[in-house]
Motif scaffolding. Structure first.
Motif, PDB file in Angstrom:
ATOM      1  N   MET A   1       0.846  -1.185   0.000  1.00  0.00           N
ATOM      2  CA  MET A   1       0.000   0.000   0.000  1.00  0.00           C
ATOM      3  C   MET A   1       0.885   1.238   0.000  1.00  0.00           C
ATOM      4  N   LEU A   2       0.431   2.251  -0.726  1.00  0.00           N
ATOM      5  CA  LEU A   2       1.055   3.565  -0.691  1.00  0.00           C
ATOM      6  C   LEU A   2       0.028   4.553  -0.164  1.00  0.00           C
ATOM      7  N   TRP A   3       0.511   5.609   0.460  1.00  0.00           N
ATOM      8  CA  TRP A   3      -0.346   6.620   1.059  1.00  0.00           C
ATOM      9  C   TRP A   3      -0.120   7.954   0.375  1.00  0.00           C
ATOM     10  N   CYS A   4      -1.141   8.832   0.423  1.00  0.00           N
ATOM     11  CA  CYS A   4      -1.023  10.108  -0.286  1.00  0.00           C
ATOM     12  C   CYS A   4      -1.781  11.204   0.452  1.00  0.00           C
ATOM     13  N   HIS A   5      -1.426  12.448   0.112  1.00  0.00           N
ATOM     14  CA  HIS A   5      -2.256  13.606   0.445  1.00  0.00           C
ATOM     15  C   HIS A   5      -3.324  13.719  -0.635  1.00  0.00           C
TER      16      HIS A   5
ATOM     17  N   SER B   1       2.624   9.442  -4.104  1.00  0.00           N
ATOM     18  CA  SER B   1       2.303   8.416  -3.102  1.00  0.00           C
ATOM     19  C   SER B   1       3.565   7.915  -2.419  1.00  0.00           C
ATOM     20  N   TYR B   2       3.425   7.582  -1.132  1.00  0.00           N
ATOM     21  CA  TYR B   2       4.591   7.350  -0.281  1.00  0.00           C
ATOM     22  C   TYR B   2       4.589   5.934   0.295  1.00  0.00           C
ATOM     23  N   PRO B   3       5.755   5.263   0.249  1.00  0.00           N
ATOM     24  CA  PRO B   3       5.878   3.946   0.880  1.00  0.00           C
ATOM     25  C   PRO B   3       6.241   4.091   2.354  1.00  0.00           C
ATOM     26  N   ILE B   4       5.240   4.039   3.191  1.00  0.00           N
ATOM     27  CA  ILE B   4       5.450   4.149   4.636  1.00  0.00           C
ATOM     28  C   ILE B   4       4.790   2.956   5.311  1.00  0.00           C
ATOM     29  N   SER B   5       5.055   2.779   6.570  1.00  0.00           N
ATOM     30  CA  SER B   5       4.476   1.646   7.292  1.00  0.00           C
ATOM     31  C   SER B   5       2.977   1.837   7.467  1.00  0.00           C
ATOM     32  N   ARG B   6       2.308   0.735   7.672  1.00  0.00           N
ATOM     33  CA  ARG B   6       0.867   0.790   7.947  1.00  0.00           C
ATOM     34  C   ARG B   6       0.586   1.663   9.168  1.00  0.00           C
ATOM     35  N   LYS B   7       1.409   1.529  10.207  1.00  0.00           N
ATOM     36  CA  LYS B   7       1.181   2.294  11.436  1.00  0.00           C
ATOM     37  C   LYS B   7       1.325   3.791  11.187  1.00  0.00           C
TER      38      LYS B   7
ATOM     39  N   ILE C   1      -4.715   9.443   2.990  1.00  0.00           N
ATOM     40  CA  ILE C   1      -5.390   8.154   2.816  1.00  0.00           C
ATOM     41  C   ILE C   1      -4.537   7.188   1.996  1.00  0.00           C
ATOM     42  N   ILE C   2      -5.026   5.962   1.904  1.00  0.00           N
ATOM     43  CA  ILE C   2      -4.408   4.962   1.041  1.00  0.00           C
ATOM     44  C   ILE C   2      -4.701   5.318  -0.415  1.00  0.00           C
ATOM     45  N   SER C   3      -3.668   5.326  -1.241  1.00  0.00           N
ATOM     46  CA  SER C   3      -3.853   5.612  -2.666  1.00  0.00           C
ATOM     47  C   SER C   3      -3.614   4.386  -3.535  1.00  0.00           C
ATOM     48  N   THR C   4      -2.677   3.549  -3.144  1.00  0.00           N
ATOM     49  CA  THR C   4      -2.357   2.337  -3.885  1.00  0.00           C
ATOM     50  C   THR C   4      -2.551   1.155  -2.948  1.00  0.00           C
ATOM     51  N   LYS C   5      -3.236   0.121  -3.427  1.00  0.00           N
ATOM     52  CA  LYS C   5      -3.630  -0.979  -2.559  1.00  0.00           C
ATOM     53  C   LYS C   5      -2.862  -2.251  -2.920  1.00  0.00           C
TER      54      LYS C   5
ATOM     55  N   ILE D   1      12.600   7.463  -4.568  1.00  0.00           N
ATOM     56  CA  ILE D   1      11.613   7.240  -3.518  1.00  0.00           C
ATOM     57  C   ILE D   1      11.084   8.595  -3.035  1.00  0.00           C
ATOM     58  N   PRO D   2       9.777   8.842  -3.174  1.00  0.00           N
ATOM     59  CA  PRO D   2       9.237  10.119  -2.683  1.00  0.00           C
ATOM     60  C   PRO D   2       9.333  10.193  -1.161  1.00  0.00           C
ATOM     61  N   LYS D   3       9.794  11.315  -0.653  1.00  0.00           N
ATOM     62  CA  LYS D   3       9.973  11.501   0.783  1.00  0.00           C
ATOM     63  C   LYS D   3       8.809  12.290   1.353  1.00  0.00           C
ATOM     64  N   LEU D   4       8.240  11.777   2.417  1.00  0.00           N
ATOM     65  CA  LEU D   4       7.095  12.397   3.061  1.00  0.00           C
ATOM     66  C   LEU D   4       7.573  13.340   4.147  1.00  0.00           C
TER      67      LEU D   4
END
Length: 961
Positions: free
Chosen positions: A767-771, A789-795, A808-812, A956-959
């Protein structure tokens, strides 16, 4: 979980000239409505054959709110108590021993106008079938028998023009190009369906897409071999799933279970000859082909019978596997042997009773349950002009039937159910159970049927139920087999078959996924809280995945269940039920996030649950009384050599082999493989590096596009589904790019016959997350559902969402069902990552399987397998069949000699009882950054459609905080 409500920025107007909300349309399409619409207007030379798959790949929401509706009527729902007879139905049975030296004729036919043709679970039409019925006939054969098939391909010519090489997803084109395509369609197709949104037109009219974007096209009838991507829907073959049999040719030269064979239509061959191409590939056959599946096998000069079990057959022609299996081309293949005979003798006194008749003191019989609920409809894009005539029937689910049938049992009766999960897509994972009471589904909600006593007559009403109701009303089940293999356990140093009492697995525990809204909390917020709780730690994971009286089944899994109607259950109704599992994918979590953010939308995700059948318990108790199913364990035969647990000593490399392979004597044979990939609708916004567009100027709008002055990487038509067989990070910290399928790939997996290996499988799909609020967080170049979209931990993602729900989640990601042909797997571990990425084994004990889910986000499976008895070539692949068709498949080359095998030698191997960090030390985990790169890249080594994608190293995009 905060309930702060914020609006996600809507899609820019230029992307959506019709004013139609793209995300809502994708949700609608996933319910089957859009699939129905596509059947009205597909032109002859359709080229973009994988578009429908991606349109229907996101999780749907339907605008029904149970809370706002009146209580639904019972309507014409069957009342099992009033049925004068049992209505259960199964496919007809063919027994080879009654037709010695004869073939089962499987005639592959298409429907010019399917109407209400049955197809198990397909929300679209039954486009293909064996002889006009679905599923195909059941085969019952003795464990030393032979099955002969004659497969005849009666399908018409493959009429589509198929893209090869770089090609974009036509539904994810940059807005300017999409608008250009739409304008051209409106100009050139005046009789188009004007009721459809403009957004969907590029899918319906690919000729105009290809006029704007000049991708390389080849005629589907003359491709020249296997390629990746959906194609060749009218080319077929046959695979016997789960069998330990010869993978290519038998000793007498006849064809065995060779998935590389292709049976092409007669019309394809005529078209080829007309242009002077009168040569066939060695694996191609015109019109028909005979298969001979010999079940007994030679081991050291002795003929060994195949272990008995529940298996199945289906087509496996690469590029058409999803469309044909989803359309209903499949059937049971039951091997009968010593286990069945011993159980039959106890239950009936006869080792070989008629399995469909109630026999003996406990009314013992077998039932076959072909369970399927297709999420992504089959599409016949090779049908030519007839494509526009297709109609779409209702939602069949079990044994080709639309509505649940009624089973009648007496109190105390015992039955054996052979259950096959024939699902093909991401909504296919099921939890199989039996519930006390009658249940049904209406408007996206499950209800229990309650009988209300009246003065003159009784009435029935529907009562909405919750997850907790299901948990509390399950009946006892006993599991005999998994994937057609009678369960094998080791107790006190002895190996034996054992029936498992499923009421005891995790008995007395609570499922963290089941939640009740707190005061002031919405239902969506409570469900999201429960979903997040599943991944809190290892204990939560085990309590979520392994529940009492359930069988967790991914696509292609089978289970043999023994069920007893309780002795005190006279006049009661039970429901055989297959609940869709939600925790195998990120889709439900993303849906719940959207519902929390925008509760006013009233959106509801439809259920992909299946009501299999109703049981009416009636009459006097059986003569045998209350039978103890566990007592059957004392009668089960010895475990055969093929199914003995694979010991660590079997993995060790002897001196002679080591001198050839380069391993050290005494090391263990191991290998590490990863599965990865992302679909078009989940594609993140990725800027191409400086100089890339100049280098690849001829690939504009195929490999890259421009929006808002930003040069972007385009989502690929075949997705990025691929496999990396060089993923042992202790040996290769930089493992290179994953690879799509090619039958002659020099980097294929090469193993040595009559040896054993330990494999570790990783799933890099993440999963990737995004603004999501582009006004607050500008993202130049982003459009539609594509975000930076950012590769971060689920937590970390969940914590950020709790603080500000626009994040939110952008890529599942999804769990990939890994299947390997020919040899079963002794599965030691299914390691699921918690919210921090730490891995936890959810398997209570090792088990034989042939299809096992690899958990997403860096999850891991460890198994051991023997490559006994057969050299030759076969495959491993994902049993989400669209993934397989798009390239998530890999050749396994089993060699007679050690020279050229490519396992890795290790001093230490994994064990079931190790903790996750101990296994990490043997098989290092991938980082979030490595998974990001693997997930968005691939090499397609195919000689017809070679690609290296994307052609640059991903940053790698940095959040930022």
């Amino acid at each position: 979980m905060t309930q702060t409500k914020k609006n996600i920025t809507d899609e820019p107007k230029e992307v959506n000239p019709s004013g139609f909300d793209r995300r809502k349309f994708l949700m609608l399409s996933a319910t089957g409505v859009a699939s129905t619409l596509t059947g009205c207007a597909i032109n002859q030379n359709t080229s973009n054959s994988s578009q429908l798959a991606e349109v229907t790949s996101i999780e749907p929401v339907v605008p029904d709110s149970v809370e706002s509706q009146a209580m639904p009527e019972v309507g014409d729902l069957v009342n099992p108590a009033n049925m004068p007879t049992e209505t259960w139905q199964e496919p007809w049975v063919w027994r080879p021993e009654r037709w010695r030296d004869s073939c089962l004729e499987l005639n592959v036919v298409e429907f010019q106008n399917p109407g209400d043709s049955t197809s198990p679970g397909d929300q679209g039409a039954s486009l293909f079938s064996y002889g006009g019925t679905s599923p195909g006939p059941t085969i019952r054969v003795k464990s030393d028998g032979t099955v002969r098939f004659r497969v005849r391909n009666h399908l018409d010519q493959n009429q589509q023009n198929t893209p090869v090489g770089p090609a974009p997803d036509p539904l994810e084109l940059v807005p300017a190009v999409r608008n250009q395509v739409i304008s051209l369609i409106k100009e050139q197709v005046p009789d188009r369906n004007t009721n459809l949104p403009d957004f969907f037109l590029p899918f319906l009219y690919p000729e105009q897409v290809n006029e704007v974007i000049p991708v390389k096209l080849l005629p589907g009838w003359n491709l020249g071999g296997h390629i990746n991507g959906l194609h060749g829907a009218h080319t077929t073959n046959l695979h016997t799933h789960g069998l330990h049999v010869e993978p290519q040719r038998n000793k007498d030269g006849s064809h065995s279970d060779n998935l590389f064979l292709r049976i092409i239509p007669q019309a394809d061959w005529e078209a080829r000859k007309a242009i002077g191409n009168a040569e066939l590939d060695p694996n191609e056959h015109v019109g028909e082909l005979e298969y001979k599946i010999q079940l007994s096998f030679d081991r050291n000069g002795q003929q060994m019978p195949h272990p008995p079990g529940t298996h199945w057959y289906h087509p496996h022609s690469h590029g058409a596997t999803h469309d044909q299996v989803a359309s209903g081309m499949a059937g049971f293949l039951i091997i009968e042997g010593d286990v069945d005979e011993e159980i039959n003798k106890v239950m009936t006194g006869d080792p070989s009773p008629d399995p469909e008749l109630k026999t003996g003191r406990w009314d013992y019989r077998e039932r076959l349950i072909f369970l399927q609920r297709v999420f992504v409809a089959a599409s016949d894009l090779d049908a030519g002009p007839r494509r526009g005539q297709l109609r779409f029937p209702q939602f069949p689910a079990v044994n080709g039937l639309v509505k649940p049938r009624v089973i009648r049992m007496r109190p105390g009766a015992v039955e054996r159910w052979r259950v096959l999960n024939g699902s093909v897509d991401g909504a296919g994972t099921k939890r199989f159970m039996v519930l006390k009471g009658q249940y049904t589904q209406k408007n996206g909600q499950m209800y229990r049927v309650e009988t209300v006593k009246g003065e003159k007559e009784d009435s029935r009403r529907l009562i909405a139920v919750t997850d907790k109701d299901f948990e509390e009303n399950k009946l006892d089940l006993h599991q005999l087999a998994i994937d057609g293999i009678t369960r094998v356990v080791e107790r006190d140093g002895k190996v034996r078959h054992e029936i498992k009492d499923l009421s005891r697995q995790n008995a007395g525990t609570t499922n963290p996924y089941i939640t009740t809204p707190l005061p002031g909390e919405s239902d969506a917020t409570a469900k999201l809280r429960g979903f997040e709780a599943v991944f809190r730690d290892g204990d939560s994971l085990r309590r979520s995945f392994v529940r009492p009286n359930e069988v967790y089944m991914v696509n292609a899994n089978r289970t043999d269940i023994l069920f007893k109607a309780p002795l005190d259950s006279a006049d009661q109704i039970f429901t055989i039920f297959a609940r869709e599992a939600h925790i195998h994918a990120d889709s439900m979590q993303e849906v719940l996030q959207r519902q929390v953010v925008r509760p006013e939308s009233g959106g509801r995700r439809p259920l992909f649950d299946v009501v299999v059948a109703y049981i009416h318990v009636e009459g006097k108790p059986v003569e045998g009384g209350d039978f103890d199913i566990q007592s059957l364990n004392t009668y089960l035969p010895p475990v055969p050599p093929l199914l003995q647990p694979v010991r660590a000593d079997e993995l060790k490399v002897p001196q002679k082999e080591a001198s050839i392979t380069g391993a050290k004597p005494g090391q263990h044979r191991t290998r590490v493989i990863s599965y990865s990939g992302t679909g078009g609708t989940d594609w993140p916004t990725i800027k191409v590096p400086e100089g890339f567009t100049e280098k690849w100027a001829d690939q504009k709008n195929m490999l890259w596009g421009n929006h808002q002055g930003v040069d972007l990487l385009m989502p690929n038509l075949t997705r990025t589904m691929a496999i990396n067989s060089e993923f042992d990070l202790s040996k290769n910290p930089d493992p290179g790019l994953p690879r799509k399928f090619a039958h002659n790939d020099p980097k294929r997996t090469r193993v040595l016959v009559n040896t054993a290996e330990e494999w570790a499988l990783y799933n890099c799909s993440q999963m990737l997350w995004c603004h999501s609020d582009r006004k607050r967080f500008p993202q130049p170049g982003s459009y539609g559902a594509h975000y930076v979209s950012y590769p971060i931990s689920r937590k970390e993602g969940q914590d950020r969402f709790a603080k500000d729900p626009e994040f939110i989640i952008s890529t599942k990601g999804v769990d990939h069902p890994f299947h390997i042909h020919v040899n079963p797997m002794w599965v030691l571990r299914i390691d699921v990552p918690d919210e921090n990425g730490d891995l936890h084994n959810i398997l209570p004990e090792p088990v034989w399987m042939d299809t096992v889910p690899i958990p997403r986000h860096g999850g891991r499976v460890v198994f051991r397998t023997r490559f006994d008895d057969f050299a030759g070539q076969w495959v491993n692949h994902c049993h989400l069949l669209l993934h397989e068709d798009n390239g998530m498949m890999q050749m396994v080359d089993c060699q007679e000699e050690a020279e050229g095998v490519n396992y890795n030698g290790k001093q230490k191997v994994a064990e079931h009882g190790m903790n996750g960090s101990e296994v990490d030390a043997i098989y290092p985990k991938p980082s979030l950054e490595l998974m990001y790169r693997q997930n968005l890249s691939f090499i397609d080594p195919n000689h017809i459609a070679y690609q290296e994608y994307p052609g640059f190293e991903l940053k790698i995009p940095k959040l930022e905080d």
